[in-house]
Design a protein around this motif. Structure first.
Motif, mmCIF file in Angstrom:
data_model
loop_
_atom_site.group_PDB
_atom_site.id
_atom_site.type_symbol
_atom_site.label_atom_id
_atom_site.label_comp_id
_atom_site.label_asym_id
_atom_site.label_seq_id
_atom_site.Cartn_x
_atom_site.Cartn_y
_atom_site.Cartn_z
ATOM 1 N N LEU A 73 10.205 8.600 -25.947
ATOM 2 C CA LEU A 73 9.697 8.530 -27.317
ATOM 3 C C LEU A 73 10.136 7.245 -28.011
ATOM 4 O O LEU A 73 9.376 6.663 -28.794
ATOM 5 N N ALA A 74 11.354 6.794 -27.737
ATOM 6 C CA ALA A 74 11.817 5.539 -28.325
ATOM 7 C C ALA A 74 10.984 4.367 -27.819
ATOM 8 O O ALA A 74 10.643 3.450 -28.583
ATOM 9 N N GLY A 75 10.629 4.392 -26.540
ATOM 10 C CA GLY A 75 9.762 3.345 -26.007
ATOM 11 C C GLY A 75 8.399 3.352 -26.673
ATOM 12 O O GLY A 75 7.841 2.292 -26.994
ATOM 13 N N ALA A 76 7.854 4.551 -26.903
ATOM 14 C CA ALA A 76 6.561 4.647 -27.585
ATOM 15 C C ALA A 76 6.656 4.118 -29.008
ATOM 16 O O ALA A 76 5.727 3.459 -29.508
ATOM 17 N N ALA A 77 7.776 4.392 -29.678
ATOM 18 C CA ALA A 77 7.962 3.891 -31.039
ATOM 19 C C ALA A 77 8.092 2.368 -31.053
ATOM 20 O O ALA A 77 7.619 1.699 -31.981
ATOM 21 N N LEU A 78 8.724 1.807 -30.038
ATOM 22 C CA LEU A 78 8.841 0.348 -29.959
ATOM 23 C C LEU A 78 7.467 -0.311 -29.839
ATOM 24 O O LEU A 78 7.242 -1.399 -30.381
ATOM 25 N N ALA A 79 6.559 0.343 -29.122
ATOM 26 C CA ALA A 79 5.226 -0.228 -28.930
ATOM 27 C C ALA A 79 4.457 -0.324 -30.238
ATOM 28 O O ALA A 79 3.541 -1.149 -30.360
ATOM 29 N N ARG A 80 4.807 0.494 -31.214
ATOM 30 C CA ARG A 80 4.131 0.446 -32.512
ATOM 31 C C ARG A 80 4.631 -0.711 -33.370
ATOM 32 O O ARG A 80 3.945 -1.134 -34.300
ATOM 33 N N ARG A 81 5.810 -1.216 -33.074
ATOM 34 C CA ARG A 81 6.420 -2.244 -33.924
ATOM 35 C C ARG A 81 6.371 -3.633 -33.309
ATOM 36 O O ARG A 81 6.553 -4.626 -34.018
ATOM 37 N N HIS A 82 6.188 -3.722 -32.005
ATOM 38 C CA HIS A 82 6.276 -5.013 -31.326
ATOM 39 C C HIS A 82 5.111 -5.174 -30.357
ATOM 40 O O HIS A 82 4.411 -4.211 -30.029
ATOM 41 N N SER A 83 4.947 -6.401 -29.893
ATOM 42 C CA SER A 83 3.997 -6.639 -28.812
ATOM 43 C C SER A 83 4.501 -5.942 -27.551
ATOM 44 O O SER A 83 5.676 -5.565 -27.454
ATOM 45 N N GLN A 84 3.616 -5.797 -26.580
ATOM 46 C CA GLN A 84 3.996 -5.078 -25.370
ATOM 47 C C GLN A 84 5.152 -5.769 -24.655
ATOM 48 O O GLN A 84 6.100 -5.105 -24.206
ATOM 49 N N ALA A 85 5.099 -7.086 -24.559
ATOM 50 C CA ALA A 85 6.163 -7.813 -23.859
ATOM 51 C C ALA A 85 7.501 -7.645 -24.569
ATOM 52 O O ALA A 85 8.537 -7.394 -23.936
ATOM 53 N N THR A 86 7.490 -7.762 -25.891
ATOM 54 C CA THR A 86 8.735 -7.609 -26.647
ATOM 55 C C THR A 86 9.251 -6.180 -26.560
ATOM 56 O O THR A 86 10.456 -5.944 -26.396
ATOM 57 N N ALA A 87 8.339 -5.222 -26.671
ATOM 58 C CA ALA A 87 8.745 -3.818 -26.598
ATOM 59 C C ALA A 87 9.388 -3.499 -25.246
ATOM 60 O O ALA A 87 10.404 -2.796 -25.179
ATOM 61 N N LEU A 88 8.823 -4.027 -24.173
ATOM 62 C CA LEU A 88 9.404 -3.794 -22.848
ATOM 63 C C LEU A 88 10.771 -4.459 -22.723
ATOM 64 O O LEU A 88 11.690 -3.900 -22.114
ATOM 65 N N ALA A 89 10.894 -5.653 -23.302
ATOM 66 C CA ALA A 89 12.174 -6.362 -23.235
ATOM 67 C C ALA A 89 13.268 -5.613 -23.987
ATOM 68 O O ALA A 89 14.449 -5.706 -23.635
ATOM 69 N N VAL A 90 12.881 -4.867 -25.022
ATOM 70 C CA VAL A 90 13.860 -4.090 -25.786
ATOM 71 C C VAL A 90 14.065 -2.711 -25.162
ATOM 72 O O VAL A 90 15.170 -2.164 -25.178
ATOM 73 N N ALA A 91 13.006 -2.137 -24.594
ATOM 74 C CA ALA A 91 13.051 -0.753 -24.113
ATOM 75 C C ALA A 91 14.055 -0.564 -22.982
ATOM 76 O O ALA A 91 14.820 0.410 -22.976
ATOM 77 N N ALA A 92 14.055 -1.475 -22.015
ATOM 78 C CA ALA A 92 14.950 -1.301 -20.869
ATOM 79 C C ALA A 92 16.427 -1.338 -21.283
ATOM 80 O O ALA A 92 17.190 -0.426 -20.932
ATOM 81 N N PRO A 93 16.868 -2.351 -22.051
ATOM 82 C CA PRO A 93 18.270 -2.310 -22.506
ATOM 83 C C PRO A 93 18.570 -1.114 -23.401
ATOM 84 O O PRO A 93 19.677 -0.564 -23.351
ATOM 85 N N LEU A 94 17.588 -0.707 -24.206
ATOM 86 C CA LEU A 94 17.811 0.466 -25.049
ATOM 87 C C LEU A 94 18.017 1.706 -24.191
ATOM 88 O O LEU A 94 18.872 2.552 -24.495
ATOM 89 N N GLY A 95 17.243 1.830 -23.108
ATOM 90 C CA GLY A 95 17.436 2.957 -22.203
ATOM 91 C C GLY A 95 18.830 2.968 -21.600
ATOM 92 O O GLY A 95 19.473 4.017 -21.494
ATOM 93 N N VAL A 96 19.309 1.790 -21.208
ATOM 94 C CA VAL A 96 20.670 1.691 -20.665
ATOM 95 C C VAL A 96 21.694 2.067 -21.734
ATOM 96 O O VAL A 96 22.680 2.770 -21.459
ATOM 97 N N LEU A 97 21.460 1.616 -22.958
ATOM 98 C CA LEU A 97 22.377 1.932 -24.057
ATOM 99 C C LEU A 97 22.409 3.433 -24.331
ATOM 100 O O LEU A 97 23.486 4.020 -24.532
#
Length: 270
Positions: A73-97
């Motif tokens: 769900l956090a990844g889906a929320a990131l996609a609403r706020r950022h471009s796909q490339a930026t959202a993916l760059a944030v999503a993976a570290p966020l998942g680790v966090l």
């Protein structure tokens, strides 16, 4: 300049305390999981030993199943706020966090509940370490899958997105319970483990908890301790991450494609 509201509603900000809360709430639930799913009244030394082993697995994995859905769900929320490339760059570290937060909350709580038992450190238990690593490794993959899911849902109305996400949560919970109900080995068709990550995640935890054959002397580990289900979780989550994001790229290109209006017809010569 970002407003306080935009900062507080950013997935990186709200998902971390939600993850900590999930791990904390899950601990008393997981503490009773063996008696709820396996044996409500363990009797004798063998059943008591099985209960101790299973409960230890369930305690240290508190929050991981809900955390995987949260990462999605956090990844889906990131996609609403950022471009796909930026959202993916944030999503993976966020998942680790989020995975790290799960361990930081669950580990001391689980360790405190073992105070009255003579058990070694959790990191000396190969079954526990393996299932925990599999479950935590699913976080960044599912967060990336959530980015693709968010892009696919972006064209829908807010009410439709909300209804679909609620439905997804209910299906996820039901699938997770199917996995937790497994005993000794997965009782359904094996393709379900690869196709439905929450079933694989729940199965990995359940089979790890019941991996000790206490009726043998001395007790022996049987089966693979949920390892196959854990691998299926990672492969399935990775496949969804790749597939949903490729679909997201195609959908994004179609949305950005300008609509061409046909040229006006020239008036006929009179």
């Amino acid at each position: 300049m970002p407003t306080p509201r935009s900062v507080l509603t950013h997935p990186v900000v709200w998902s971390i305390p939600v993850m900590a809360l999930l791990a904390w709430i899950s601990m008393p639930i997981n503490d009773e999981l063996y008696e709820f799913w396996v044996n409500y009244d363990p009797q004798g030394d063998a059943q008591q030993q099985e209960s101790l082993h299973a409960t230890r697995i369930f305690r240290y994995t508190s929050g991981v199943l809900g955390g995987q859905l949260l990462a999605l769900l956090a990844g889906a929320a990131l996609a609403r706020r950022h471009s796909q490339a930026t959202a993916l760059a944030v999503a993976a570290p966020l998942g680790v966090l989020l995975a790290g937060v799960t361990v930081l909350v669950a580990y001391p709580l689980a360790r405190a509940r073992e105070a009255g038992h003579r058990v070694g450190p959790a990191y000396d238990d190969p079954v526990l370490v393996r299932v925990l690593l599999h479950e935590l490794a699913g976080y960044p993959l599912l967060a990336a899958a959530g980015v693709g899911l968010g892009i696919l849902l972006a064209g829908r109305r807010t009410s439709q997105r909300g209804a679909l996400l609620i439905l997804l949560g209910l299906i996820w919970y039901a699938a997770m319970q199917v996995g937790l109900a497994q005993d000794d080995e997965f009782g359904g068709p094996s393709w379900l483990l690869w196709a439905v990550p929450p079933i694989a995640a729940g199965t990995a935890v359940a089979l790890a908890g019941l991996a000790l054959d206490v009726w043998s002397d001395p007790p022996l580990l049987v089966g693979d301790g949920g390892s196959s289900a854990g691998i299926a979780l990672l492969v399935g989550a990775g496949a969804y991450a790749l597939g949903l994001n490729l679909l997201g790229v195609l959908v994004g290109r179609r949305r950005r494609r300008p609509t061409r209006t046909p040229p006006p017809e020239s008036a006929a010569d009179s």
